[in-house]
Design an enzyme around this catalytic site. Structure first.
Site, short mmCIF file in Angstrom:
data_model
loop_
_atom_site.label_atom_id
_atom_site.label_comp_id
_atom_site.label_asym_id
_atom_site.label_seq_id
_atom_site.Cartn_x
_atom_site.Cartn_y
_atom_site.Cartn_z
N HIS A 1 39.88 41.39 37.11
CA HIS A 1 40.87 40.68 37.95
C HIS A 1 40.68 39.07 38.81
CE1 HIS A 1 44.91 39.35 39.61
NE2 HIS A 1 44.94 39.31 38.35
N ASP B 1 47.95 44.06 32.17
CA ASP B 1 48.14 43.88 31.00
C ASP B 1 47.89 45.10 30.13
OD1 ASP B 1 49.78 41.42 31.01
OD2 ASP B 1 47.36 40.39 31.18
N1 CMC Z 1 34.94 42.33 29.16
C1 CMC Z 1 33.91 42.41 29.62
N2 CMC Z 1 33.27 42.25 30.80
C2 CMC Z 1 34.78 40.96 31.59
C3 CMC Z 1 36.04 40.84 31.38
C4 CMC Z 1 36.26 41.80 30.44
N3 CMC Z 1 37.55 41.95 30.34
N4 CMC Z 1 36.11 40.38 32.54
C5 CMC Z 1 34.71 39.92 33.50
N5 CMC Z 1 33.34 40.09 32.72
C6 CMC Z 1 32.53 39.80 33.69
C7 CMC Z 1 32.05 38.63 32.77
O1 CMC Z 1 31.52 38.72 31.67
C8 CMC Z 1 31.34 38.16 34.14
O2 CMC Z 1 29.69 38.61 34.10
P1 CMC Z 1 28.96 38.08 34.56
O3 CMC Z 1 28.89 38.02 36.38
O4 CMC Z 1 27.54 38.80 34.38
O5 CMC Z 1 28.74 37.01 33.95
C9 CMC Z 1 31.68 39.44 35.03
O6 CMC Z 1 33.10 40.37 35.04
C10 CMC Z 1 32.77 37.92 36.34
O7 CMC Z 1 33.85 37.97 35.34
P2 CMC Z 1 34.28 36.70 35.70
O8 CMC Z 1 35.11 36.05 34.39
O9 CMC Z 1 33.98 35.53 35.73
O10 CMC Z 1 35.53 36.47 36.22
P3 CMC Z 1 36.64 35.71 36.60
O11 CMC Z 1 38.07 36.39 37.40
O12 CMC Z 1 36.78 33.96 36.43
O13 CMC Z 1 38.03 36.57 36.07
C11 CMC Z 1 39.54 37.79 34.09
C12 CMC Z 1 38.78 36.90 35.98
C13 CMC Z 1 40.65 38.47 34.60
C14 CMC Z 1 39.86 36.26 33.35
C15 CMC Z 1 38.60 38.07 33.35
O14 CMC Z 1 38.13 39.22 34.57
C16 CMC Z 1 38.94 38.54 32.12
O15 CMC Z 1 38.72 37.95 31.29
N6 CMC Z 1 39.68 39.87 31.75
C17 CMC Z 1 40.25 39.43 30.48
C18 CMC Z 1 41.37 38.91 29.94
C19 CMC Z 1 42.65 39.78 30.91
O16 CMC Z 1 43.03 40.57 31.07
N7 CMC Z 1 43.11 38.85 31.52
C20 CMC Z 1 44.43 39.05 32.08
C21 CMC Z 1 44.46 39.11 33.97
S1 CMC Z 1 46.01 40.04 34.86
C22 CMC Z 1 47.47 39.41 33.91
C23 CMC Z 1 48.09 37.55 34.74
O17 CMC Z 1 48.21 37.91 35.70
O18 CMC Z 1 47.26 37.28 33.85
#
Ligand code: CMC
Length: 428
Positions: A307, A364
């Site tokens: 998140h 989710d």
């Molecule tokens: N699986 C594997 N690796 C992950 C995941 C995941 N679900 N989420 C983040 N990471 C890793 C990412 O690869 C990165 O690694 P590194 O630092 O080595 O490059 C690190 O963790 C930080 O991730 P980020 O994408 O920079 O973080 P963000 O804050 O931009 O993204 C997120 C947040 C929710 C989009 C992301 O965690 C994600 O894609 N999760 C899966 C989709 C999901 O479950 N979304 C629902 C969010 S909650 C409901 C809502 O309110 O929308």
């Protein structure tokens, strides 16, 4: 604590005031930055460090896993309040008295018809259309049937617009599902509670008296409350930014629905179940998928994990996980996918990759398992998220309009070509 921040550029320093919220969150107010520095701007892709507004609606502390609507803990609201009470709370700032709640509900009932011509639009969609696309289009189409801008200086006009949306949205949600299933439409009943009526419009059979297990309504009510607001997330920021151009409420909400659709946002609930089903069909080997999630060469992500704001745990996920156990037990549903989900969670919480990056199950991860147990089809999961988020979107839109916030318009740093001489087509 100091009351200002100092920025130094090229030997010159500039002072900017600090703004502190009621929960002691501090921000640097850079409203004068471009003016005093002669055009220097900030760069923050994804707005990871940028506050877009001051808001009194929802408080979220990602480090401590706190979520509160108007000062009330999400745990209390999920346990003790109804979705309609929470809707009132989010929009108007206080929990309603019984009298206020009854009036609010009555006003919603009075507006709960949608124009019959909306059905013609619904008919025009192919059955294969994703319900989120249909919902966004129908919500936008409401503008055509309810023309005229809302005068934000009129409390009555604001109230009427919000009530109209709260009344008509459940109809659109239910009809969107009926369309997908080629089922006759249902018009609901004024004798039912708000959430029960939504359920009736989704599931009642014309040839049968409508009856529903209260366990289902309670579970649905709780899920809707947990999704009702989440401060400045992608879809809410979209609603506020579209509304800031003074586009109408329905148009702003329709834009929010499109933003919510994406798999990194609300679309994750559908993606989670599809992922869990995929793992089940592949023999249930969770370790294989954990390895894929960690492999930077593999685009696979553990959906329902991570998140932007929560870096400890998502309080909504905790409540939903407990609720999933209870609801499945009460309904006598056995779902192997729940065991796979629990297995994945356990492995992830013990895995260095996830621990180091502070990745925990989000709202989710378990919600789809409950939706499925309630008989809601997978393609409708994100629509249910939208149904829950409507009060938050409305509250945020109202707050933004009442404060007369300026039109949202970020800056950029241009990195393209500098001025070039035009080349005739024969010389290219
Ligand atoms: N699986 C594997 N690796 C992950 C995941 C995941 N679900 N989420 C983040 N990471 C890793 C990412 O690869 C990165 O690694 P590194 O630092 O080595 O490059 C690190 O963790 C930080 O991730 P980020 O994408 O920079 O973080 P963000 O804050 O931009 O993204 C997120 C947040 C929710 C989009 C992301 O965690 C994600 O894609 N999760 C899966 C989709 C999901 O479950 N979304 C629902 C969010 S909650 C409901 C809502 O309110 O929308």
């Amino acid at each position: 604590m100091a009351d200002h921040a100092i920025l130094s550029i090229d030997g010159k320093s500039y002072e900017f005031p600090l703004v502190t919220g009621t929960e002691n969150e501090t921000a640097i107010d850079i409203a004068t930055l471009r003016g005093v520095t002669g055009g220097i701007t900030t760069l923050d892709p994804g707005y990871k460090n940028t506050g877009s507004c001051e808001s009194a609606i929802t408080f979220l502390n990602g480090e401590e896993g706190i979520l509160r609507y108007r000062g009330y803990a999400i745990e209390d609201l999920a346990e003790k309040a109804s979705f309609l009470e929470v809707t009132y709370l989010l929009i108007f700032g206080e929990l309603p008295t019984q009298q206020q709640l009854d009036k609010f509900h009555q006003d919603i009932k009075e507006e709960s018809h949608v124009d019959e011509d909306i059905k013609k639009i619904l008919d025009g969609f192919p059955k294969s259309a994703h319900p989120m696309g249909v919902l966004a289009s129908l919500t936008s189409a409401l503008t055509a049937f309810n023309p005229g801008a809302v005068n934000v200086d009129s409390e009555e006009e604001m109230y009427n617009a919000m009530v109209k949306l709260l009344a008509k949205f459940p109809v659109l949600v239910a009809w969107t599902m009926r369309k997908k299933k080629s089922q006759p439409l249902d018009y609901g009943s004024d004798n039912l509670g708000y959430v029960e009526n939504l359920h009736k419009m989704m599931f009642a059979r014309a040839s049968k008296d409508y009856e529903v297990d209260p366990v289902i309504i309670d579970a649905l009510d709780k899920l809707l409350i947990l999704h009702a607001d989440h401060e400045q997330n992608c879809s809410t920021s979209t609603v506020r930014i579209v509304g800031s151009s003074q586009a109408g409420l329905f148009a702003s909400i329709s834009a929010g629905i499109s933003a919510l659709w994406g798999p990194l946002h609300g679309g994750a609930n559908q993606a989670v179940i599809e992922m869990l089903e995929g793992i089940k069909q592949d023999g249930g080997d969770t370790k294989k998928y954990m390895a894929k999630a960690k492999d930077k060469e593999d685009p696979f992500r553990l959906m329902g994990f991570g998140h932007r704001v929560y870096k400890n745990f998502d309080p909504r996920a905790k409540i939903i996980k407990k609720s999933a156990d209870e609801v499945l037990e009460k309904l006598g549903v056995q779902d192997q996918v729940l065991d796979i989900a629990k297995g994945l969670e356990k492995e992830a919480l013990e895995d260095d990759y996830f621990v180091k990056r502070k990745l925990y199950p989000n709202v989710d991860f378990y919600s789809g398992i409950i939706y499925r147990a309630l008989g809601i089809p997978v393609e409708m999961f994100t629509v249910m998220f939208a149904m829950g988020r409507v009060p938050g979107w409305i509250a945020q839109w109202r707050e933004m309009r009442l404060k007369k916030e300026p039109i949202g318009r970020p800056r950029q740093v241009y990195v393209g070509e500098t001025l070039r001489a035009f080349k005739d087509i024969k010389q290219r």
